[in-house]
Write a protein that holds these residues in place. Structure first.
Motif, short mmCIF file in Angstrom:
data_model
loop_
_atom_site.label_atom_id
_atom_site.label_comp_id
_atom_site.label_asym_id
_atom_site.label_seq_id
_atom_site.Cartn_x
_atom_site.Cartn_y
_atom_site.Cartn_z
N TYR A 1 0.83 -1.20 0.00
CA TYR A 1 0.00 0.00 0.00
C TYR A 1 0.87 1.26 0.00
N ARG B 1 -6.82 -1.54 5.26
CA ARG B 1 -7.22 -0.15 5.06
C ARG B 1 -7.80 0.46 6.33
N VAL C 1 -8.39 6.84 1.49
CA VAL C 1 -8.08 5.41 1.64
C VAL C 1 -9.21 4.56 1.04
N TYR C 2 -10.41 5.14 0.96
CA TYR C 2 -11.58 4.39 0.46
C TYR C 2 -12.16 5.04 -0.79
#
Length: 702
Positions: free
Chosen positions: A343, A397, A438-439
């Motif tokens: 990530y 996440r 992040v989403y």
């Protein structure tokens, strides 16, 4: 010699991995080392090796189902080997009996404790043998070493065994008796089905059916709303009058009154709002999120999370906590650094320190296990299955997002008047996207979409052109539950408690984190519910059971709320288990007596026709009664009158379809069935034919 008892083979291999070891036939030998100066053996169960004895083992008369034998209540519970697992039990029994010290290393929860203690008891381990408990929330090598360095005394976790034992025995008493009484009474009413019941599955089914009944009672009604498009210069925005009209004439009168009039902006209010990153996941929140996002069944999510845990990638999944301890929070920088391999794009920015934030780090809100988080052992995402990858990604996440800034946005509310009528407009302008980066791939909910309206620069007192209109709509019924909704429903089922004396238990739900998805699967397996496109529907069989249990203790969450709270107190060493078992015995008798009393009032006519039609596959060649499909065979409904005609559901390893059964009952040959396997292990193809109530093979002529 020290013997380490794991719950599964994979877990056993993980526990041995940090040390030099050698694989033997039924165990793993850890060689002498600083942790184990004389070495150690790792053995494993295969889940539940032992189970409570079947009713017939206590009393031969209890093998046959009849009302006269109810309630069935053993004087003392005994255990037997689970089917097909006796050889493995024999292989580990001697290791346990001869051990100088046993380390219980099954899953760190009440069921894991129960599995280990029952095996130790059944193996005949001397009471003088030292027992210690390995308690660890992740299976990385460093965590395993630390766990073995900090073993707990065996007595410390023994209350968890008493809790699980009380739960198991009480569920047996209530389940056996309620299932038999409802099944037998339904058969007397002409319903040839088996009705499995229980203190968790049946209240859950009742709650699901309650939502369906709300939907069935719902009558859609029309309504009308006033909307307006406002414009000035090259700008436009939309507003809505907040009154919903049930009569079109009233809305139309106002529309006529304001038609052709301009609007005036009477207020513009902008407020900076902040939303914090989501909390870490418990099992329930993880199941709910992945069901909503990817339509994964809760039972599948638990299976995926358990697999990731056993390979050391995430912490223990059967957790009811969304917080971590201070000690665990200290590992976050190292975990985030390891996550850069997967990530990197999300971990380049400056992340905040959350070690002092109570939202995430709170010792008081961590019971046996902290929230589900990734470990510093990072998987190769390309080697995970697609569903494993989705599960791991969500957990990773959640940790990354917690270290991001808050999401901040300006929410503007505009009131525009046309004459005396107010129209409201809301708009949202992002100031700091923060954790939502992040989403980015997730869809916003409907409310968020509504708030996305980009507003032009507006000032109080500003005049705008107005184009009002009338919009017709229909009231909508409650939505059917999804599988993810059922997890939330079970977790919050306490709010359905009606008994005011139980108000302190309203925080208790149906089942536990570890059992909820299993209960949903049980309802599916028992054919009480079906799930179509992630939407839950109650079958006719399910509706019939809900009708039958109405008004009984099995129909309400009150029973489970009482049980879960008392069980928890047993596990904490605060309550004895004996009174709990005695209460369950009294409850079983009450359920049996109440069902017998109410059976004559059951209305089974509508459901009976549909269930019989579904089960009916033909006529019995012996007595002429209907032949019905059972779970593993086809049997004559005339069995109560003495007819013993049956046809197995599978022959030589191949399932026989209903279509072929129908042909056999009509005196015809079945279609060719391929892949039949003889006792010698050879495969062949053949048709089937029924001759003198026996299945015969019919081979094609060469």
């Amino acid at each position: 010699m020290i013997t380490i008892l794991a719950e599964k083979p994979d877990q056993g291999r993980k526990l041995a991995a940090p040390f030099r070891h050698k694989k033997e036939q039924s165990f793993i030998q850890i060689e002498p080392c600083s942790q184990f100066p004389k070495g150690a053996k790792v053995i494993w169960a295969i889940g539940h090796l032992c189970k409570l004895q079947d009713p017939k083992k206590y009393n031969p008369d209890w093998e046959k189902w009849n009302l006269e034998s109810l309630p069935i209540i053993p004087e003392k519970f005994q255990y037997q080997m689970a089917e097909g697992k006796s050889s493995h039990f024999k292989a580990i029994k001697d290791h346990l009996k001869t051990a100088q010290e046993i380390i219980i290393a099954t899953d760190p929860a009440r069921e894991g404790e129960y599995i280990a203690r029952v095996i130790i008891q059944m193996a005949g381990v001397p009471k003088t043998t030292s027992i210690k408990r390995f308690w660890c929330s992740s299976l990385t090598e460093s965590a395993i070493k630390k766990g073995f360095e900090n073993l707990r005394p065996g007595e410390e976790t023994k209350p968890l065994y008493y809790e699980a034992k009380a739960r198991s025995e009480s569920d047996w008493i209530v389940g056996i008796n309620s299932s038999r009484v409802y099944t037998l009474l339904m058969r007397r009413r002409g319903i040839p089905e088996a009705f499995s019941t229980g203190r968790v599955q049946t209240p859950l089914l009742t709650l699901i059916r309650g939502r369906e009944e709300e939907i069935e009672r719902f009558k859609a009604e029309p309504f009308w709303e006033l909307e307006a498009i406002f414009a000035f210069s090259q700008h436009k925005f939309k507003g809505k009058h907040q009154t919903r009209f049930s009569e079109k004439e009233k809305a139309a009168t106002i529309l006529h009154e304001i038609q052709g009039k301009n609007g005036i902006v009477t207020s513009v209010n902008t407020e900076l709002k902040t939303t914090k990153p989501p909390m870490f996941h418990s099992l329930s929140t993880l199941q709910t999120k992945l069901n909503r996002k990817h339509k994964l069944a809760p039972a599948k999510v638990l299976e995926l999370a358990q697999s990731l845990y056993e390979r050391g990638y995430i912490s223990y999944p059967r957790s009811d906590s969304q917080h971590v301890t201070v000690a665990e929070a200290s590992t976050f920088p190292g975990i985030l650094n390891s996550l850069k391999s997967c990530y990197k794009s999300l971990l380049n920015s400056n992340l905040k320190d959350i070690s002092g934030e109570k939202r995430y780090v709170d010792e008081k809100k961590v019971s046996d296990h902290y929230a589900i988080i990734p470990t510093d052992q990072i998987p190769d995402l390309d080697k995970l299955s697609p569903d494993e990858k989705k599960t791991y990604d969500e957990i990773a996440r959640s940790l990354i997002a917690a270290h991001y800034p808050d999401h901040k946005f300006n929410q503007t509310t505009v009131i525009t008047n046309i004459e005396k009528y107010e129209f409201k407009t809301t708009g949202k302008q992002v100031v700091v996207n923060g954790w939502k980066d992040v989403y980015q791939d997730e869809k916003s909910d409907d409310q968020d979409k509504e708030n996305q309206q980009q507003l032009p620069p507006l000032q109080q007192g500003q005049q705008v052109e107005a184009a009002p209109s009338l919009k017709e709509g229909m009231t909508q019924p409650p939505k059917r539950y999804t599988e993810g909704d059922l997890i939330s429903l079970m977790k919050t089922a306490g709010k359905h408690i009606e008994d005011e004396e139980l108000s302190s238990m309203k925080s208790m739900g149906l089942g536990t984190e570890a059992t909820r998805s299993g209960m949903i699967q049980t309802l599916k397996d028992r054919e009480y519910i079906v799930v179509t496109k992630n939407t839950v529907w109650v079958t006719e069989k399910g509706k019939l059971l809900v009708m039958a249990v109405q008004g009984s203790a099995l129909a309400k969450p009150d029973l489970t709320a009482k049980w879960e709270q008392y069980l928890y107190q047993i596990g904490q060493g605060q309550k004895p288990s004996a009174p709990f078992i005695e209460t369950s015995k009294k409850l079983a008798k009450t359920i049996v007596d109440q069902a017998k009393l109410n059976a004559e009032n059951w209305d089974v006519s509508a459901a009976a026709q549909e269930i019989k039609a579904k089960l009916h596959v033909g006529k019995c060649p012996l007595c002429g009664e209907d032949v019905a499909a059972r779970k593993s065979f086809y049997g004559c409904n005339g069995y109560q009158k003495g007819c013993k005609f049956t046809i197995p559901g599978a022959i030589l390893g191949k399932k026989i379809s209903e279509a072929n059964i129908r042909k056999l009952l009509e005196g015809k040959k079945s279609g060719i069935i391929k892949g039949l396997k003889s006792k010698a292990g050879k495969t062949f193809d053949a048709a089937l034919k029924l001759e003198n109530q026996e299945i015969k093979f019919v081979f094609a002529k060469k």
